[in-house]
Design a protein around this motif. Structure first.
Motif, PDB file in Angstrom:
ATOM      1  N   LYS A   1       0.808  -1.214   0.000  1.00  0.00           N
ATOM      2  CA  LYS A   1       0.000   0.000   0.000  1.00  0.00           C
ATOM      3  C   LYS A   1       0.844   1.268   0.000  1.00  0.00           C
ATOM      4  O   LYS A   1       0.380   2.335  -0.407  1.00  0.00           O
ATOM      5  N   HIS A   2       2.093   1.151   0.446  1.00  0.00           N
ATOM      6  CA  HIS A   2       2.968   2.321   0.441  1.00  0.00           C
ATOM      7  C   HIS A   2       3.716   2.473  -0.894  1.00  0.00           C
ATOM      8  O   HIS A   2       4.470   3.434  -1.053  1.00  0.00           O
ATOM      9  N   ARG A   3       3.522   1.522  -1.790  1.00  0.00           N
ATOM     10  CA  ARG A   3       4.112   1.563  -3.139  1.00  0.00           C
ATOM     11  C   ARG A   3       5.636   1.734  -3.065  1.00  0.00           C
ATOM     12  O   ARG A   3       6.245   2.517  -3.793  1.00  0.00           O
ATOM     13  N   THR A   4       6.244   0.976  -2.184  1.00  0.00           N
ATOM     14  CA  THR A   4       7.695   1.014  -2.013  1.00  0.00           C
ATOM     15  C   THR A   4       8.375   0.511  -3.284  1.00  0.00           C
ATOM     16  O   THR A   4       7.938  -0.482  -3.887  1.00  0.00           O
ATOM     17  N   LEU A   5       9.462   1.168  -3.671  1.00  0.00           N
ATOM     18  CA  LEU A   5      10.168   0.789  -4.887  1.00  0.00           C
ATOM     19  C   LEU A   5      11.044  -0.437  -4.650  1.00  0.00           C
ATOM     20  O   LEU A   5      11.647  -0.607  -3.591  1.00  0.00           O
ATOM     21  N   GLY A   6      11.112  -1.289  -5.661  1.00  0.00           N
ATOM     22  CA  GLY A   6      11.966  -2.464  -5.597  1.00  0.00           C
ATOM     23  C   GLY A   6      12.091  -3.090  -6.972  1.00  0.00           C
ATOM     24  O   GLY A   6      11.700  -2.498  -7.989  1.00  0.00           O
ATOM     25  N   TRP A   7      12.663  -4.269  -7.020  1.00  0.00           N
ATOM     26  CA  TRP A   7      12.727  -4.999  -8.276  1.00  0.00           C
ATOM     27  C   TRP A   7      12.633  -6.496  -7.987  1.00  0.00           C
ATOM     28  O   TRP A   7      12.955  -6.961  -6.893  1.00  0.00           O
ATOM     29  N   VAL A   8      12.140  -7.245  -8.983  1.00  0.00           N
ATOM     30  CA  VAL A   8      12.032  -8.690  -8.844  1.00  0.00           C
ATOM     31  C   VAL A   8      12.841  -9.353  -9.936  1.00  0.00           C
ATOM     32  O   VAL A   8      12.963  -8.836 -11.056  1.00  0.00           O
TER      33      VAL A   8
ATOM     34  N   GLY B   1      11.362 -21.625  -4.793  1.00  0.00           N
ATOM     35  CA  GLY B   1      10.649 -22.628  -5.567  1.00  0.00           C
ATOM     36  C   GLY B   1      10.874 -22.429  -7.052  1.00  0.00           C
ATOM     37  O   GLY B   1      11.416 -21.409  -7.488  1.00  0.00           O
ATOM     38  N   PRO B   2      10.432 -23.399  -7.888  1.00  0.00           N
ATOM     39  CA  PRO B   2      10.675 -23.314  -9.331  1.00  0.00           C
ATOM     40  C   PRO B   2      10.137 -22.051  -9.985  1.00  0.00           C
ATOM     41  O   PRO B   2      10.737 -21.530 -10.918  1.00  0.00           O
ATOM     42  N   ARG B   3       8.999 -21.532  -9.495  1.00  0.00           N
ATOM     43  CA  ARG B   3       8.397 -20.357 -10.115  1.00  0.00           C
ATOM     44  C   ARG B   3       8.624 -19.081  -9.312  1.00  0.00           C
ATOM     45  O   ARG B   3       8.303 -17.991  -9.799  1.00  0.00           O
ATOM     46  N   ASP B   4       9.140 -19.198  -8.120  1.00  0.00           N
ATOM     47  CA  ASP B   4       9.228 -18.036  -7.238  1.00  0.00           C
ATOM     48  C   ASP B   4      10.280 -17.027  -7.705  1.00  0.00           C
ATOM     49  O   ASP B   4      11.300 -17.387  -8.308  1.00  0.00           O
ATOM     50  N   LEU B   5      10.006 -15.767  -7.392  1.00  0.00           N
ATOM     51  CA  LEU B   5      10.920 -14.667  -7.707  1.00  0.00           C
ATOM     52  C   LEU B   5      11.435 -14.057  -6.405  1.00  0.00           C
ATOM     53  O   LEU B   5      10.823 -14.209  -5.348  1.00  0.00           O
ATOM     54  N   THR B   6      12.542 -13.360  -6.517  1.00  0.00           N
ATOM     55  CA  THR B   6      13.092 -12.656  -5.362  1.00  0.00           C
ATOM     56  C   THR B   6      12.822 -11.170  -5.494  1.00  0.00           C
ATOM     57  O   THR B   6      13.141 -10.557  -6.522  1.00  0.00           O
ATOM     58  N   LEU B   7      12.196 -10.595  -4.479  1.00  0.00           N
ATOM     59  CA  LEU B   7      11.942  -9.159  -4.415  1.00  0.00           C
ATOM     60  C   LEU B   7      13.029  -8.510  -3.569  1.00  0.00           C
ATOM     61  O   LEU B   7      13.340  -8.980  -2.470  1.00  0.00           O
ATOM     62  N   THR B   8      13.586  -7.428  -4.075  1.00  0.00           N
ATOM     63  CA  THR B   8      14.552  -6.632  -3.320  1.00  0.00           C
ATOM     64  C   THR B   8      14.077  -5.193  -3.287  1.00  0.00           C
ATOM     65  O   THR B   8      13.863  -4.584  -4.351  1.00  0.00           O
ATOM     66  N   LEU B   9      13.866  -4.647  -2.094  1.00  0.00           N
ATOM     67  CA  LEU B   9      13.469  -3.249  -1.974  1.00  0.00           C
ATOM     68  C   LEU B   9      14.686  -2.356  -2.192  1.00  0.00           C
ATOM     69  O   LEU B   9      15.777  -2.651  -1.702  1.00  0.00           O
ATOM     70  N   VAL B  10      14.480  -1.259  -2.905  1.00  0.00           N
ATOM     71  CA  VAL B  10      15.599  -0.356  -3.199  1.00  0.00           C
ATOM     72  C   VAL B  10      15.426   0.997  -2.530  1.00  0.00           C
ATOM     73  O   VAL B  10      16.190   1.920  -2.793  1.00  0.00           O
TER      74      VAL B  10
ATOM     75  N   GLY C   1      18.878  -4.007   1.039  1.00  0.00           N
ATOM     76  CA  GLY C   1      17.444  -3.774   1.138  1.00  0.00           C
ATOM     77  C   GLY C   1      16.741  -5.050   1.534  1.00  0.00           C
ATOM     78  O   GLY C   1      17.269  -6.162   1.357  1.00  0.00           O
ATOM     79  N   GLN C   2      15.561  -4.917   2.101  1.00  0.00           N
ATOM     80  CA  GLN C   2      14.810  -6.100   2.507  1.00  0.00           C
ATOM     81  C   GLN C   2      14.483  -6.961   1.292  1.00  0.00           C
ATOM     82  O   GLN C   2      14.207  -6.452   0.210  1.00  0.00           O
ATOM     83  N   THR C   3      14.507  -8.272   1.483  1.00  0.00           N
ATOM     84  CA  THR C   3      14.184  -9.197   0.397  1.00  0.00           C
ATOM     85  C   THR C   3      13.010 -10.074   0.812  1.00  0.00           C
ATOM     86  O   THR C   3      12.752 -10.291   1.997  1.00  0.00           O
ATOM     87  N   ALA C   4      12.335 -10.594  -0.202  1.00  0.00           N
ATOM     88  CA  ALA C   4      11.170 -11.433   0.053  1.00  0.00           C
ATOM     89  C   ALA C   4      10.932 -12.333  -1.144  1.00  0.00           C
ATOM     90  O   ALA C   4      11.510 -12.151  -2.228  1.00  0.00           O
ATOM     91  N   VAL C   5      10.055 -13.302  -0.970  1.00  0.00           N
ATOM     92  CA  VAL C   5       9.678 -14.229  -2.039  1.00  0.00           C
ATOM     93  C   VAL C   5       8.354 -13.771  -2.641  1.00  0.00           C
ATOM     94  O   VAL C   5       7.402 -13.454  -1.910  1.00  0.00           O
ATOM     95  N   VAL C   6       8.308 -13.732  -3.962  1.00  0.00           N
ATOM     96  CA  VAL C   6       7.092 -13.330  -4.673  1.00  0.00           C
ATOM     97  C   VAL C   6       6.629 -14.490  -5.558  1.00  0.00           C
ATOM     98  O   VAL C   6       7.411 -15.038  -6.342  1.00  0.00           O
TER      99      VAL C   6
END
Length: 275
Positions: free
Chosen positions: A168-175, A187-196, A238-243
């Protein structure tokens, strides 16, 4: 009542007489033979005719009707798919070239290298580095174009990195699909999100495209996926997460190539006002 034996004897005798007359005087029995031939002849011809041509004709008609039915069903299916696409949030306000997926990478191809082929190309106004979407969100980008077909590198491909906004805060990042050292396996289809930029994300956050200059290769605001887990902090910049991507490439059918037009009207200057 006439005994049955006498009737049989009489019929046999009559048959012998008719045969004798037919042999000795054929002219006498000719009218009888002609009458019998007139009645029995069509039946004999019908019974003795070769059924193969008629069977072949009926088989061809059946096959033609079956093909027409299949084509009609395909047209109805494509029409519904296109209607659903045009009514979907990813397509809202965008100019699209509708297309169907006609080929995909061979079974066993790694997810990171998967491509699909669509049935539109340069003659339909498609060029490289255009965004491809479907009802659920971002499919990928066009990487090669022929006159009537195009190849699309799907999201998750090893050469696909997408700028995004998160939550909701529309934080910038890339996947990206590139593995990041020190992070848990994906996982086979999962992406990595990194906040910038400073901020945080949580499970369930929606991830959408940031948008590229001129809308190439990615237009803004297209759903990319959803955050399914957040990585523990281990000194990353930057914080990372699974997408988990919104689109499953194995189920693609009707898609749309977003046709972007460069901005021609200068953006007007504005003046700020002190509060």
């Amino acid at each position: 009542m006439i005994p049955r034996g006498r009737v049989v004897v009489a019929l046999v005798a009559l048959t012998v007489v008719v045969l004798g007359v037919d042999v000795s005087r054929p002219a006498v029995t000719a009218p009888l033979r002609e009458a019998a031939a007139t009645v029995v002849g069509p039946v004999q011809r019908a019974l003795s005719a070769d059924p193969a041509p008629e069977v072949t004709r009926l088989t061809q008609e059946r096959d033609a009707l079956r093909r027409e039915l299949q084509e009609t069903r395909a047209q109805v299916h494509d029409g519904r798919g296109l209607t659903d696409l045009l009514r979907s949030p990813p397509a809202r306000g965008r100019s699209l070239v509708p297309a169907r997926v006609v080929a995909s990478s061979a079974v066993g191809t790694p997810e990171r290298m998967r491509r699909v082929t669509i049935d539109v190309g340069s003659r339909d106004g498609v060029t490289t580095d255009l965004t491809v979407i479907c009802v659920d969100g971002l499919v990928g980008r066009v990487v090669s174009v022929a006159p009537w077909t195009s190849d699309v590198l799907v999201l998750g491909g090893r050469d696909v990195t997408v700028g995004v906004r998160v939550g909701k805060h529309r934080t910038l990042g890339w996947v990206s699909s590139h593995p990041v050292p020190g992070l848990p396996p994906r996982g086979p289809r999962d992406l990595t999100l990194t906040l910038v930029q400073p901020g945080s994300t949580r499970v369930g956050d929606r991830v959408t495209t940031l948008g590229s200059v001129g809308g190439r290769p990615f237009v803004a605001g297209v759903p990319v996926g959803t955050v399914t887990s957040v990585d523990p902090a281990h000194g990353q910049l930057g914080q990372t997460a699974v997408v988990r991507p919104a689109v499953d490439p194995s189920t693609l059918d009707v898609v749309g190539v977003v046709v972007s037009s460069p901005r021609e009207t200068p953006r007007p200057a504005v003046t700020g006002a002190a509060s």
